[in-house]
Write a protein that holds these residues in place. Structure first.
Motif, mmCIF file in Angstrom:
data_model
loop_
_atom_site.group_PDB
_atom_site.id
_atom_site.type_symbol
_atom_site.label_atom_id
_atom_site.label_comp_id
_atom_site.label_asym_id
_atom_site.label_seq_id
_atom_site.Cartn_x
_atom_site.Cartn_y
_atom_site.Cartn_z
ATOM 1 N N UNK A 86 14.865 13.194 9.490
ATOM 2 C CA UNK A 86 14.835 14.638 9.713
ATOM 3 C C UNK A 86 13.401 15.176 9.802
ATOM 4 N N UNK A 87 12.444 14.280 10.151
ATOM 5 C CA UNK A 87 11.064 14.672 10.451
ATOM 6 C C UNK A 87 10.335 15.233 9.232
ATOM 7 N N UNK A 94 0.835 -1.194 0.000
ATOM 8 C CA UNK A 94 0.000 0.000 0.000
ATOM 9 C C UNK A 94 0.876 1.253 0.000
ATOM 10 N N UNK A 95 0.333 2.336 -0.502
ATOM 11 C CA UNK A 95 1.027 3.626 -0.493
ATOM 12 C C UNK A 95 0.897 4.237 0.908
ATOM 13 N N UNK A 96 2.036 4.315 1.611
ATOM 14 C CA UNK A 96 2.022 4.773 3.001
ATOM 15 C C UNK A 96 2.794 6.078 3.150
ATOM 16 N N UNK A 97 2.320 6.917 4.063
ATOM 17 C CA UNK A 97 3.034 8.147 4.390
ATOM 18 C C UNK A 97 3.963 7.863 5.564
ATOM 19 N N UNK A 98 5.282 8.009 5.334
ATOM 20 C CA UNK A 98 6.271 7.617 6.323
ATOM 21 C C UNK A 98 7.147 8.810 6.699
ATOM 22 N N UNK A 112 17.767 10.432 6.405
ATOM 23 C CA UNK A 112 17.200 11.733 6.072
ATOM 24 C C UNK A 112 16.489 11.674 4.718
ATOM 25 N N UNK A 113 15.716 12.703 4.461
ATOM 26 C CA UNK A 113 14.933 12.741 3.230
ATOM 27 C C UNK A 113 15.809 12.627 1.991
ATOM 28 N N UNK A 114 16.945 13.330 1.984
ATOM 29 C CA UNK A 114 17.796 13.343 0.794
ATOM 30 C C UNK A 114 18.322 11.952 0.470
ATOM 31 N N UNK A 164 13.354 1.432 7.854
ATOM 32 C CA UNK A 164 14.477 1.878 7.035
ATOM 33 C C UNK A 164 14.356 3.357 6.688
ATOM 34 N N UNK A 165 13.163 3.797 6.292
ATOM 35 C CA UNK A 165 12.970 5.209 5.944
ATOM 36 C C UNK A 165 13.199 6.099 7.162
ATOM 37 N N UNK A 166 12.780 5.632 8.334
ATOM 38 C CA UNK A 166 12.935 6.429 9.553
ATOM 39 C C UNK A 166 14.388 6.559 9.982
#
Length: 328
Positions: free
Chosen positions: A95-96, A87-91, A145-147, A140-142
């Motif tokens: 860096x919040x 599913x498409x999840x918002x994670x 950082x976003x970059x 893993x995403x947490x």
């Protein structure tokens, strides 16, 4: 009576043979269950003994096989690569910042006995994969950082790329999206090793910025950057246009000046030629010269006097001399 008994026995034999035979397709693997529990396959390949064959009790060879009718049942499992679509999840990132992550994976049943004991069927396997893959993706995403999640490498701009102030100051990355993907795959494989399945591959289908967080700010920054580039191009274009107009006006002035000079030279030569022709025409005799002098004097009178002009002339001047002759 014996005849009916023979027919009944023959019927039972036919039913027994039909109920004990089954066919295994190349795309599937089979285990036999007895009263709901898997029956191990014996070393001779049948399900009638108790000596378990090394490697489990699944039938993977295509063809005709037999089991105990009625008591034993055939459980079929796919041997092919299977699809898992997350599913498409918002994670959240380290860096919040929030991003939408959509992943998919490929998996395969490698141990049907464990698979049946732990997961029972494909629906149960997909539920367990949802927990494992979604959880590992979130972890893993947490951790980055976003970059790191949106970039793959520290690639330098190549010749022909548009290099802007934004791209020239990009923060270098240590891991990148590919390393995050491999980390998810490795951890998910370790959690499914005792389930009789193997995760073959995990990929990011799409990573999008959150509409109310990063995406709007990024779009505004991209718009501002493109507007700055457009303004620079317009400024350079206006400067080039001014230069071209200046050169055009300079060349036009030069052309006009050269044309005026040429025209004056032609006019001067024409006046000189006209004077020469007049001189030749009126210098034939004394009378012609006097006639020419008279014409020029009359032209001068016409340009000098009008009805309201009062003139005082000397008796020795040429004007008075011709007037006196005309009066006489």
């Amino acid at each position: 009576m014996a005849r009916y008994v023979a027919i009944f026995v023959l019927f039972l034999l036919i039913v027994g043979v039909a109920g004990s035979a089954f066919v295994v397709d190349e795309r599937e693997q089979v285990i036999i269950t007895q009263f709901g529990k898997p029956v191990p396959r014996s070393a001779d390949g049948s399900f009638f003994g108790k000596a378990v064959e090394a490697g489990g009790g699944a039938i993977t060879k295509a063809g005709l096989h037999f089991k105990i009718p009625v008591i034993q049942k055939v459980r079929r499992f796919d041997r092919r690569f299977l699809e898992w679509d997350g599913e498409r999840n918002q994670l959240p990132t380290k860096d919040k910042r929030f991003i939408f992550v959509d992943t998919y994976a490929r998996w395969q049943i490698i141990d049907p006995l464990k698979y049946f004991e732990r997961l029972r069927d494909e629906q149960g396997a997909r539920r367990r994969l949802d927990d494992i893959l979604d959880g590992e993706t979130r972890n893993a995403i947490a951790n980055y950082n976003l970059v790191e999640a949106v970039r793959t490498s520290n690639r330098q701009p190549e010749e022909g790329d548009v290099v802007t102030e934004e791209t020239s100051v990009l923060e270098p990355i240590d891991a990148g999206r590919e390393k995050i993907r491999l980390e998810i795959l490795e951890k998910a494989q370790s959690r499914t090793s005792d389930l009789g399945i193997e995760i073959l591959d995990v990929q990011f289908k799409r990573i999008n910025y959150a509409e109310k967080d990063v995406r709007k700010a990024l779009e505004d920054r991209m718009i501002a950057e493109r507007q700055r580039i457009a303004a620079r191009y317009r400024s350079e274009g206006e400067g080039e246009a001014s230069r071209i107009r200046g050169e055009m006006e300079r060349e036009l002035s030069q052309i006009i000046s050269e044309a005026y000079k040429t025209a004056e030279e032609i006019r001067g030569r024409a006046d000189a030629e006209a004077t020469r022709i007049y001189a030749e025409a009126y210098d034939q005799s004394r009378e012609s010269r006097e006639f020419y002098e008279l014409l020029k004097t009359l032209e001068t009178y016409k340009k000098t006097f009008d009805a309201d002009t009062t003139v005082v002339l000397s008796t020795k001047g040429d004007f008075f001399r011709f007037l006196k002759k005309a009066g006489g």
